[in-house]
Design a protein around this motif. Structure first.
Motif: not given
Length: 175
Positions: A128, A130, A153, A156, A166, A168
């Motif tokens: 993952y 960010n 997010k 964030w 942000e 993901l």
């Protein structure tokens, strides 16, 4: 056979000689937003970090590799972080220091090499990333390599006096 060598670059372990480059990178305020750095790093701290960079990913839960060209020029770093062997996942981050080296396929090749390594050698099921909503270069890089946006997010990160969302991104190994 697993390899960390591409057509333009290769990934290698960190070396003591990387100290000056690491010092420039970690103290470059223009990328602190990405790394969540808030204060400069001393040469001493970075030298100690390099001394311990050989430790196993299963012990320290992270792996940083240097991105170098075939003339041995250091171009950037690529990291696995928050490595979780139980859940078979890790975060990934990448930085190319010189803007003149960006948009030349180096990041794409480095990310592909690291992804292949994580899936095949470490048995990771998912990676993952960010990414700030305004980091269009990273969004393009990760999207082009099959990472999918799976969530946002809200507010964030607080940067430059404003909150930023942000995104993901996630890539699952289905093989």
């Amino acid at each position: 056979m697993m390899t960390l060598t591409g057509k333009k670059i290769f990934l290698r372990a960190l070396e003591p000689e990387d100290l000056d480059f690491l010092y420039l990178l970690e103290n470059d305020e223009t990328i602190w937003e990405v790394s969540e750095t808030q204060v400069p790093y001393s040469r001493y701290i970075l030298k100690e970090y390099l001394k311990n960079s050989h430790k196993d990913i299963y012990e320290v839960k992270q792996l940083r590799m240097a991105i170098a060209d075939f003339d041995q020029k250091l171009l950037g770093f690529i990291d696995l972080f928050d490595f979780c062997p139980k859940n078979k996942r890790a975060g990934v981050g990448i930085v190319i220091l010189e803007t003149s080296q960006r948009n030349r396929g180096i990041g794409t090749e480095a990310l592909q090499l690291l992804t292949d390594y994580a899936f095949a050698h470490l048995g990771v099921h998912q990676l993952y990333a960010n990414i700030a909503v305004d980091n269009t270069a990273s969004i393009k890089l990760f999207s082009n390599l099959g990472f999918k946006e799976v969530g946002v997010k809200k507010d964030w990160n607080f940067t430059g006096g404003v909150f930023k969302d942000e995104i993901l991104y996630q890539k699952i190994n289905n093989s």
